[in-house]
Motif scaffolding. Structure first.
Motif, PDB file in Angstrom:
ATOM      1  N   ARG A   1       0.812  -1.216   0.000  1.00  0.00           N
ATOM      2  CA  ARG A   1       0.000   0.000   0.000  1.00  0.00           C
ATOM      3  C   ARG A   1       0.847   1.268   0.000  1.00  0.00           C
ATOM      4  N   ALA A   2       2.034   1.189  -0.551  1.00  0.00           N
ATOM      5  CA  ALA A   2       2.969   2.313  -0.476  1.00  0.00           C
ATOM      6  C   ALA A   2       2.380   3.607  -1.009  1.00  0.00           C
ATOM      7  N   GLY A   3       1.627   3.562  -2.080  1.00  0.00           N
ATOM      8  CA  GLY A   3       1.049   4.782  -2.643  1.00  0.00           C
ATOM      9  C   GLY A   3      -0.242   5.214  -1.978  1.00  0.00           C
ATOM     10  N   GLU A   4      -0.783   4.393  -1.081  1.00  0.00           N
ATOM     11  CA  GLU A   4      -2.068   4.682  -0.458  1.00  0.00           C
ATOM     12  C   GLU A   4      -1.935   5.219   0.968  1.00  0.00           C
ATOM     13  N   LEU A   5      -0.787   4.979   1.594  1.00  0.00           N
ATOM     14  CA  LEU A   5      -0.626   5.369   2.982  1.00  0.00           C
ATOM     15  C   LEU A   5      -0.348   6.857   3.116  1.00  0.00           C
ATOM     16  N   GLY A   6      -0.812   7.439   4.186  1.00  0.00           N
ATOM     17  CA  GLY A   6      -0.554   8.848   4.470  1.00  0.00           C
ATOM     18  C   GLY A   6       0.268   8.977   5.735  1.00  0.00           C
ATOM     19  N   HIS A   7       0.562  10.202   6.098  1.00  0.00           N
ATOM     20  CA  HIS A   7       1.366  10.458   7.285  1.00  0.00           C
ATOM     21  C   HIS A   7       0.717  11.588   8.064  1.00  0.00           C
ATOM     22  N   LEU A   8       0.696  11.477   9.374  1.00  0.00           N
ATOM     23  CA  LEU A   8       0.075  12.487  10.216  1.00  0.00           C
ATOM     24  C   LEU A   8       0.980  12.778  11.404  1.00  0.00           C
ATOM     25  N   ASP A   9       1.249  14.057  11.653  1.00  0.00           N
ATOM     26  CA  ASP A   9       2.020  14.482  12.815  1.00  0.00           C
ATOM     27  C   ASP A   9       1.155  15.380  13.672  1.00  0.00           C
ATOM     28  N   CYS A  10       1.309  15.285  14.972  1.00  0.00           N
ATOM     29  CA  CYS A  10       0.592  16.155  15.901  1.00  0.00           C
ATOM     30  C   CYS A  10       1.586  16.637  16.949  1.00  0.00           C
TER      31      CYS A  10
END
Length: 92
Positions: free
Chosen positions: A57-66
């Motif tokens: 899923r390399a092209g489908e994953l996202g990243h979130l920072d808080c």
């Protein structure tokens, strides 16, 4: 709970099962029991499954920072403020 953890069921699923019984102490109880029995470490099979998901899923994953901001940043306000940043691929 130990048998479920040994079957590679993650702590979040165990939490969902035990939360109605343990209420506020669920997270600390799960962590303490897993730590005591040495079940907090990823096994090679779990690491491989994680790598497989990432590769598939390399092209489908996202990243979130808080991050939380310094209380000195907004004068006269004592509340905690957060900065949330997210990234997803362009084609998702």
């Amino acid at each position: 709970m130990l048998e479920q953890r040994r079957q590679d069921i993650d702590r979040y699923e165990i939490y969902a099962i035990l939360e109605p019984v343990l209420k506020d102490h669920t997270l600390s109880a799960i962590y303490a029991i897993c730590r005591y029995h040495g079940l907090n470490r990823l096994k090679p099979a779990m690491k491989q499954a994680k790598r497989t998901i990432i590769k598939a899923r390399a092209g489908e994953l996202g990243h979130l920072d808080c991050h939380y901001l310094s209380r000195d940043l907004v004068l006269g306000r004592n509340e905690r403020y957060y900065l949330v940043c997210g990234w997803t691929p362009a084609h998702a």
